[in-house]
Design an enzyme around this catalytic site. Structure first.
Site, mmCIF file in Angstrom:
data_model
loop_
_atom_site.group_PDB
_atom_site.id
_atom_site.type_symbol
_atom_site.label_atom_id
_atom_site.label_comp_id
_atom_site.label_asym_id
_atom_site.label_seq_id
_atom_site.Cartn_x
_atom_site.Cartn_y
_atom_site.Cartn_z
ATOM 1 N N HIS A 49 1.226 -1.084 -0.116
ATOM 2 C CA HIS A 49 0.456 0.069 0.183
ATOM 3 C C HIS A 49 1.093 1.179 0.002
ATOM 4 O O HIS A 49 2.052 1.396 0.300
ATOM 5 C CB HIS A 49 -0.391 0.253 1.031
ATOM 6 C CG HIS A 49 -0.080 0.370 2.814
ATOM 7 N ND1 HIS A 49 -0.313 -1.289 3.386
ATOM 8 C CD2 HIS A 49 0.581 1.127 3.519
ATOM 9 C CE1 HIS A 49 0.517 -0.924 4.005
ATOM 10 N NE2 HIS A 49 0.493 0.426 4.077
HETATM 11 C C1 T46 Z 1 3.778 -0.195 7.357
HETATM 12 C C2 T46 Z 1 4.443 -1.354 8.060
HETATM 13 C C3 T46 Z 1 5.710 -1.782 8.759
HETATM 14 C C4 T46 Z 1 -4.592 -0.068 13.729
HETATM 15 O O1 T46 Z 1 -4.958 -0.406 14.732
HETATM 16 N N1 T46 Z 1 -2.674 0.609 13.827
HETATM 17 C C5 T46 Z 1 -1.784 1.314 13.554
HETATM 18 O O2 T46 Z 1 -1.608 2.147 13.572
HETATM 19 C C6 T46 Z 1 -1.236 0.826 12.081
HETATM 20 C C7 T46 Z 1 -0.416 0.336 10.671
HETATM 21 C C8 T46 Z 1 -2.561 -1.255 11.951
HETATM 22 N N2 T46 Z 1 -3.547 -1.200 12.033
HETATM 23 C C9 T46 Z 1 -4.244 -2.603 12.047
HETATM 24 C C10 T46 Z 1 -4.794 -2.333 10.351
HETATM 25 C C11 T46 Z 1 -4.935 -3.942 10.057
HETATM 26 O O3 T46 Z 1 -6.220 -4.332 10.754
HETATM 27 O O4 T46 Z 1 -3.275 -3.402 12.548
HETATM 28 C C12 T46 Z 1 -4.008 -3.932 10.750
HETATM 29 C C13 T46 Z 1 -2.698 -4.751 10.395
HETATM 30 O O5 T46 Z 1 -2.225 -3.235 9.348
HETATM 31 P P1 T46 Z 1 -1.693 -2.973 8.173
HETATM 32 O O6 T46 Z 1 -2.324 -3.879 6.787
HETATM 33 O O7 T46 Z 1 -1.359 -1.668 7.691
HETATM 34 O O8 T46 Z 1 -0.080 -3.952 8.266
HETATM 35 P P2 T46 Z 1 0.903 -3.163 7.474
HETATM 36 O O9 T46 Z 1 1.976 -4.920 8.213
HETATM 37 O O10 T46 Z 1 0.434 -4.495 6.299
HETATM 38 O O11 T46 Z 1 1.810 -2.217 7.044
HETATM 39 C C14 T46 Z 1 1.798 -1.852 8.503
HETATM 40 C C15 T46 Z 1 1.877 0.393 7.902
HETATM 41 O O12 T46 Z 1 0.416 0.345 7.432
HETATM 42 C C16 T46 Z 1 2.893 0.069 6.860
HETATM 43 O O13 T46 Z 1 2.666 1.387 6.635
HETATM 44 O O14 T46 Z 1 5.128 0.431 6.557
HETATM 45 O O15 T46 Z 1 3.201 -2.088 9.250
#
Ligand code: T46
Length: 136
Positions: A49
């Site tokens: 993303h």
């Molecule tokens: C990146 C990498 C390292 C939250 O509730 N709070 C938060 O601050 C974040 C980042 C996520 N969430 C929830 C939202 C989703 O339900 O945790 C779940 C997984 O989140 P996400 O799909 O964003 O996870 P990653 O590991 O794919 O990505 C995140 C960051 O979005 C991204 O920018 O660099 O971690």
């Protein structure tokens, strides 16, 4: 060149090491959120993303992983394996992370609170944003 690093304070003495980073100093923005990712299997790819506004600095505080940064024109794959160095993942950059070694802990310092509306999770939509200069 999409790769920008920040070196943190790394105070080493006979007791071990202490790494510190401060907002608007080693981190180039005010820190509004800290989170970390751990327990990622070796075959897993996370991310995929871009963010409209959020800027982040990422650091592998334990272990290692690889990051791909893509601005829609160029793409770079970068190794994170130093707990005292942070990689800038700026807004408008499509990013993913993979090849997590067992036990890796990836910490993020972010410039804004979590908001799903800040995400572009569809790659074709990302390319449209790049084409339009990220005008909403
Ligand atoms: C990146 C990498 C390292 C939250 O509730 N709070 C938060 O601050 C974040 C980042 C996520 N969430 C929830 C939202 C989703 O339900 O945790 C779940 C997984 O989140 P996400 O799909 O964003 O996870 P990653 O590991 O794919 O990505 C995140 C960051 O979005 C991204 O920018 O660099 O971690």
């Amino acid at each position: 060149m999409l790769e920008t690093w920040y070196s943190f304070t790394n105070a080493k003495d006979e007791r071990g090491a202490l790494v510190a980073a401060e907002g608007r100093k080693q981190i180039p923005f005010s820190i509004e959120r800290v989170y970390f990712v751990y327990g990622v299997g070796s075959g897993v790819v996370r991310g995929n993303h871009a963010h409209w506004d959020t800027r982040q600095v990422l650091v592998a505080i334990q272990g290692s992983c690889r990051f791909t940064l893509n601005d829609g024109k160029q793409k770079e794959t970068i190794l994170l394996n130093d707990p005292a160095k942070g990689l800038l993942v700026d807004c408008h950059i499509w990013h993913n992370m993979f090849y997590f070694t067992p036990g890796t802990v990836l910490m993020a310092f972010a410039s804004s609170h979590y908001d799903e509306a800040d995400y572009v999770r569809n790659y074709d939509e990302f390319l449209r944003c790049v084409q339009s200069g990220w005008v909403r």
